[in-house]
Design an enzyme around this catalytic site. Structure first.
Site, PDB file in Angstrom:
ATOM      1  N   GLU A 299     -35.719  62.477  56.140  1.00 51.34           N
ATOM      2  CA  GLU A 299     -34.729  62.188  55.110  1.00 51.34           C
ATOM      3  C   GLU A 299     -34.046  63.468  54.634  1.00 51.34           C
ATOM      4  OE1 GLU A 299     -36.406  59.782  52.031  1.00 51.34           O
ATOM      5  OE2 GLU A 299     -36.816  58.126  53.406  1.00 51.34           O
ATOM      6  N   GLU A 312     -37.835  65.002  52.974  1.00 49.86           N
ATOM      7  CA  GLU A 312     -39.201  64.664  53.321  1.00 49.86           C
ATOM      8  C   GLU A 312     -39.211  63.886  54.624  1.00 49.86           C
ATOM      9  OE1 GLU A 312     -40.750  62.191  50.241  1.00 49.86           O
ATOM     10  OE2 GLU A 312     -39.265  60.608  50.543  1.00 49.86           O
ATOM     11  N   ASN A 314     -41.025  60.481  56.179  1.00 47.39           N
ATOM     12  CA  ASN A 314     -41.837  59.288  55.950  1.00 47.39           C
ATOM     13  C   ASN A 314     -42.504  58.923  57.269  1.00 47.39           C
ATOM     14  OD1 ASN A 314     -41.528  58.565  53.159  1.00 47.39           O
ATOM     15  ND2 ASN A 314     -39.411  58.029  53.603  1.00 47.39           N
ATOM     16  N   GLU A 320     -36.198  49.651  55.938  1.00 48.61           N
ATOM     17  CA  GLU A 320     -34.842  49.490  56.456  1.00 48.61           C
ATOM     18  C   GLU A 320     -34.727  49.721  57.960  1.00 48.61           C
ATOM     19  OE1 GLU A 320     -35.308  53.627  54.618  1.00 48.61           O
ATOM     20  OE2 GLU A 320     -35.871  51.563  54.144  1.00 48.61           O
ATOM     21  N   ARG A 365     -31.834  43.924  50.486  1.00 51.01           N
ATOM     22  CA  ARG A 365     -33.172  43.485  50.110  1.00 51.01           C
ATOM     23  C   ARG A 365     -33.046  42.453  48.995  1.00 51.01           C
ATOM     24  NH1 ARG A 365     -36.764  49.080  49.879  1.00 51.01           N
ATOM     25  NH2 ARG A 365     -35.682  50.182  51.572  1.00 51.01           N
ATOM     26  N   ASP A 589     -43.903  29.602   7.759  1.00 57.51           N
ATOM     27  CA  ASP A 589     -45.315  29.462   7.410  1.00 57.51           C
ATOM     28  C   ASP A 589     -45.715  28.017   7.151  1.00 57.51           C
ATOM     29  OD1 ASP A 589     -47.857  30.331   7.066  1.00 57.51           O
ATOM     30  OD2 ASP A 589     -47.535  31.351   5.164  1.00 57.51           O
ATOM     31  N   ASP A 698     -50.823  44.412   6.657  1.00 59.05           N
ATOM     32  CA  ASP A 698     -51.905  44.761   7.574  1.00 59.05           C
ATOM     33  C   ASP A 698     -53.107  43.922   7.185  1.00 59.05           C
ATOM     34  OD1 ASP A 698     -53.205  46.635   9.633  1.00 59.05           O
ATOM     35  OD2 ASP A 698     -54.546  46.765   7.892  1.00 59.05           O
ATOM     36  N   LYS A 762     -49.723  38.569  -0.920  1.00 60.70           N
ATOM     37  CA  LYS A 762     -49.866  37.583   0.155  1.00 60.70           C
ATOM     38  C   LYS A 762     -51.262  36.962   0.073  1.00 60.70           C
ATOM     39  CE  LYS A 762     -49.639  37.207   5.216  1.00 60.70           C
ATOM     40  NZ  LYS A 762     -48.957  35.902   5.222  1.00 60.70           N
ATOM     41  N   HIS A 792     -46.860  34.866  -2.840  1.00 62.09           N
ATOM     42  CA  HIS A 792     -47.031  33.922  -1.728  1.00 62.09           C
ATOM     43  C   HIS A 792     -48.448  33.371  -1.773  1.00 62.09           C
ATOM     44  CE1 HIS A 792     -46.858  32.402   2.475  1.00 62.09           C
ATOM     45  NE2 HIS A 792     -48.113  32.817   2.528  1.00 62.09           N
ATOM     46  N   HIS A 794     -51.072  29.637  -0.564  1.00 59.38           N
ATOM     47  CA  HIS A 794     -51.228  28.359   0.137  1.00 59.38           C
ATOM     48  C   HIS A 794     -51.858  27.372  -0.848  1.00 59.38           C
ATOM     49  CE1 HIS A 794     -50.438  29.655   4.410  1.00 59.38           C
ATOM     50  NE2 HIS A 794     -50.538  30.832   3.781  1.00 59.38           N
ATOM     51  N   THR A 927     -54.176  37.093  10.312  1.00 55.86           N
ATOM     52  CA  THR A 927     -54.066  37.519  11.704  1.00 55.86           C
ATOM     53  C   THR A 927     -53.896  39.039  11.803  1.00 55.86           C
ATOM     54  OG1 THR A 927     -52.971  35.425  12.192  1.00 55.86           O
ATOM     55  CG2 THR A 927     -52.823  37.137  13.854  1.00 55.86           C
TER      56      THR A 927
END
Length: 937
Positions: A299, A312, A314, A320, A365, A589, A698, A762, A792, A794, A927
């Site tokens: 090449e 180089e 190969n 190819e 290709r 949510d 977090d 939260k 927030h 539940h 989570t």
């Protein structure tokens, strides 16, 4: 004259050996997979040899097995690719089954000197260069030394391998920039970086070395001057190991992306003949000097002045090689087998003067990659696979309808080679073949290839290695039309077919196999769903209600303030607002807590315009929580929807109300820590796509993880709402109690110091009682008089409405609630109940308008009945204060317990959850920490 010369040479060699005389082998193994394995097996079959294929477990349905007389399963070796790198296993199969020769193809073990040595030690012929050549040309520094010794032109570079950063700096100081950093071993574009700035040198050197180490087991690199605007030309050679080497002319491989070839041409007709002859002569000079054996490629780079430089060698068959075979009519793979068997070039009739290219050939290709998405690989089943045929078209590979494209290997599935007498004819033939090719079911690069073949520079032959980089529009999925008068004809047709086939495939799969168990739908409830289309909320009804309201009320339009004046101004406006503000969680949510996060985008879109109208008519709606958290993951994995499209489509329908998302600190919307730049880029894109408020948390209230999320959200321009994850009972008078009032206030101080605009509490499990809410909000308001507070919770214990009202009275600015039909149980408290509870003095949010929206959600929720867990209504209650299961986890735990055969025993699961929490150190549970506790339970 050529015909007479040919007849004369044939007559002068009446005893020329037959193929059977030349080939001493009985059985040949293709130690590879995919199209090159098929190519080897076809060549061996034409030589009347027995054929053997090997395959990894993941390749058990691979078409290369069909072309062999025998196939053998390779043992697992760490990874799917690792199976093909297992030298002892391959040699063992060969010895036990009477295999005379092994052809490695390209990739995998093709350039492995240890593999060639193992074949030699086992008495098996290796159909490739000898061990010495593989060692020389497998090390680019040794190859360069040989080139210099042979008088071949090379690019200035380091004398040998370098492993120290100081050596890289020293070379650049002496020779300047730009430079190319290359892995000393291997190929395929791996371990290569072009450096044009001095400050990039060390990072690029480290990256190249790291990639080389991972790919080839050796991190050594070398550096050479980068030849800009160069063209890539390579010469195909074949030697017999006795000093005899011929070239089969040259190929141009300049159409590359990240050093990976995509389109190849033989011969390199668009280069001057003197340049072509020069690279041919140097290729022969180099390979004759080392008595090269078998097929290989030398090449070169050609600069703008026509000067060539050795790159180089190969030492193997190239992907190819087909274009060279087409223009020379020489079967390179067969010749490599025969030379491995001892044949000389003379035996094979390979005489340099007789090797003349006829016509022009192009190879494309075809891969399962999406060029419009940075060539991202695609996987899945090929629903339609119809190849093109006809004069001058060669197909290498064996893709077929029903074939599953695996994610473990290279994305190449087939190669098309077009040959014609002229360059223009070859282009037309290849375009025709690509038009006729029908591949559907997975993304492919055919649109990109058609774009390349139509580009004026390519048609003129005036392109170099920067061609694709300078023409980014080629990556766009725009097919070159058959009909020039209708540019969209080809693209539109196949886009429609792909979409229709996708729908049909999904419907037929559901009809035959039912809904997948992983989706979480209760099969007993499927027949109970009313399939009638739910009409969207009545816009006229909402408008009539709003027309009766006091039109003199005015308040800041928070989204307008954010986008015009910034997040700090928006936070100031919230504090200045004299009534209670609300966030509606119905779109995130609420359905996560009640319906296992399975709400589809289409059902939100139906309600979007009405929601925007109802909420912009009130001055007291702060935001819609509609994105992030589990919804991002579930929309992709289970609903097969694009979460980004959800955000952008809803933003288009709701231009006036702030959107709010849930961001898991350093985890973004995933379940692992991501690099900083990923989190920054994610937040930036989210803000640009329409997100306004980033609620960041977090799971363990760890300030280190919060810092990245806060900084990334701040950098995006959005509002930073930092959440304190609430757990335990803040009213506990024990001085040694872990989650005391001081714990939360101290954590809030750290959050505000990092640049928080809004403080959120939260309460994931609904543990906040009215008394606890009052204590916590009062303390936070006293400490942070200018920072908005957002609550927030539940409604697991049924205390949510009271707690939100208590928080409002204590000084909270914003509270969360859900539309009536989507509230209660493990979701958020009822928005309408909170509005009624605080009274018209504290809010002008209209209950009648809410009821119009609620009517829609009542009908929609019924359609999601298969995702509701029947036990939920009886499972929630005041015992949440003991087990502390988050509301969003309730439905998942109930579903999991049912799947594990624990139906009717959820009480035991809750007790186990409480115990698991204590074993984990009584941690905040959201989570991913809640999942850890849940799995342990």
């Amino acid at each position: 004259m050529r015909l007479e010369s040919f007849k004369s040479k044939q007559a002068s060699n009446p005893h020329r050996q037959s193929i059977e005389d030349l080939c001493r082998f009985k059985k040949v193994m293709a130690a590879n997979r995919g199209e090159i394995a098929i190519r080897i097996l076809r060549a061996a079959t034409e030589l009347n040899l027995g054929t053997v294929a090997v395959y990894g477990k993941e390749d058990r349905h691979s078409p290369h097995r069909w072309n062999a007389d025998q196939t053998f399963l390779l043992p697992e070796n760490g990874t799917p690719v690792g199976a093909y790198l297992n030298i002892p296993a391959i040699i063992k199969i060969a010895k036990e089954n009477g295999i005379d020769a092994i052809h490695p193809g390209y990739g995998f073990l093709a350039e492995s000197a240890p593999f060639a040595q193992a074949c030699k030690d086992a008495g098996i012929a290796f159909c490739g260069p000898n061990v010495e050549h593989l060692e020389i040309f497998g090390d680019k520094t040794k190859a360069k030394e040989l080139a210099i010794k042979s008088g071949v032109s090379v690019v200035p570079g380091t004398d040998g391998c370098i492993t120290e950063e100081s050596e890289a700096l020293a070379f650049v100081e002496e020779h300047g920039l730009p430079v190319m950093i290359k892995a000393a071993k291997g190929g395929g574009g791996k371990g290569m970086r072009v450096c044009t700035k001095k400050e990039d040198l060390i990072p690029f050197f480290r990256a190249a070395s790291s990639e080389a180490l991972a790919s080839f087991g050796d991190g050594a690199c070398f550096i050479e001057r980068y030849v800009g605007n160069a063209k890539h030309v390579e010469v195909q050679v074949i030697g017999d190991g006795k000093g005899n080497v011929v070239h089969l002319w040259e190929r141009d491989c300049s159409v590359q992306r990240r050093n990976q070839k995509l389109v190849e041409i033989a011969p390199a007709w668009h280069h001057p003949m003197n340049v072509r002859q020069a690279v041919q002569e140097d290729a022969l000079k180099l390979t004759r000097a080392c008595h090269y054996k078998n097929a290989g490629t030398v090449e070169f780079l050609i600069d703008e002045n026509g000067q060539h430089y050795f790159m180089e060698v190969n030492p193997r068959v190239q992907v190819e090689h087909t274009v060279t075979e087409e223009v020379t009519n020489i079967d390179i793979v067969q010749k490599s087998i025969l030379i491995a068997g001892g044949a000389s070039l003379e035996d094979l009739g390979l005489i340099q003067d007789d090797i003349v290219p006829r016509g022009v050939a192009i190879q494309c290709r075809i891969t399962t990659e999406d060029p419009s998405k940075n060539f991202a690989p695609d996987t899945g089943m090929l629903d339609v696979c119809r190849h093109s045929v006809g004069p001058g078209i060669r197909i290498d590979g064996a893709a077929y309808a029903g074939m599953v494209v695996q994610p473990f290997y290279d994305s190449l599935i087939v190669k098309y080679t077009a040959r014609a007498s002229t360059w223009e004819g070859a282009i037309r033939r290849m375009r025709r073949a690509l038009y006729e090719n029908h591949l559907r079911g997975v993304k492919n690069n055919i649109p990109f290839l058609l774009n390349v073949l139509a580009h004026p520079d390519f048609l003129r032959g005036s392109f170099d290695l920067n061609f694709l980089e300078n023409q980014p529009q080629l990556m766009e999925t725009i097919y070159v039309p058959r009909d020039p008068k209708n540019p969209a004809s080809y693209m539109d047709c196949y886009q429609r077919l792909d979409e229709m086939e996708g729908y049909l495939k999904y419907i037929s799969h559901i009809a035959v196999n039912g809904h997948p168990a992983s989706l979480g739908a209760d099969p007993e409830c499927l027949d109970m769903v009313d399939l009638a289309d739910v009409p969207p909320p009545d816009l006229n009804a909402i408008q009539k209600i709003l027309d009766t309201k006091d039109q003199t009320l005015s308040a800041p339009k928070f989204r307008h303030i954010l986008r015009q004046e910034g997040a700090a101004a928006m936070a100031k406006a919230i504090r200045a607002h004299d009534r209670l503000l609300f966030t509606d969680t119905t779109w995130r949510d609420a359905h996560q807590s009640l319906l296992a996060t399975r709400m589809r985008t289409v059902d939100m879109l139906k309600a979007a315009e009405a929601t925007n109208l109802a909420y912009k008519g009130s001055n007291d709606v702060f935001s819609l929580e509609m994105w992030g958290g589990a919804t991002f993951d579930v929309s992709m994995r289970f609903l097969h929807e694009c979460p980004w499209r959800r955000l952008e489509e809803l933003r288009e329908k709701v231009p006036d109300v702030c959107f709010q998302m849930l961001l898991r600190g350093a985890n973004a919307v995933g379940y692992t820590s991501y690099p900083d730049n990923v989190v920054y880029a994610f937040c930036k894109q989210a803000y640009e796509s329409g997100m306004d408020v980033f609620r960041i948390f977090d799971s363990l209230n760890y300030i280190g993880n919060m810092e990245l999320g806060i900084k990334a959200a701040n950098a995006s321009g959005g509002v930073v709402e930092s959440a304190i994850c609430y757990t335990g009972d803040v009213t506990n008078p024990d001085p040694a109690y872990k989650y005391s009032l001081k714990y939360y206030v101290d954590y809030a101080k750290e959050l505000v110091a990092l640049g928080t605009h809004i403080l959120a509490v939260k309460d994931m499990a609904g543990l906040l009682t009215p008394r606890a809410t009052t204590m916590l909000v009062t303390a936070l308001r006293k400490e942070f008089p200018d920072v908005p507070i957002h609550l927030h919770t539940h409604d697991t214990a049924g205390m949510g409405v009271s707690s939100m009202i208590a928080g409002a009275l204590a000084g909270a600015d914003v509270v969360d609630g859900a539309i009536d039909a989507m509230s209660g149980l493990s979701a958020q408290p009822c928005l309408g109940a909170i509005v009624s509870g605080v009274g018209s003095e504290r809010t002008n949010l209209d209950l009648d308008a809410l009821q119009v929206l609620n009517t829609y959600w009542e009908s929609v929720r019924h359609q999601y009945r298969p995702f509701e867990v029947a036990e939920l209504s009886s499972a929630v209650g005041s015992n949440v204060y003991a087990h502390e299961i988050p509301g969003g986890q309730y439905t998942n735990l109930l579903f999991q317990s049912r799947q594990l055969g624990l139906s009717g025993r959820f009480g035991e699961v809750k007790k186990a959850y409480s115990l698991a929490n204590k074993l984990m150190g009584d941690i905040p549970k959201v989570t991913p920490s809640s999942k850890v506790v849940g799995d342990l339970a």
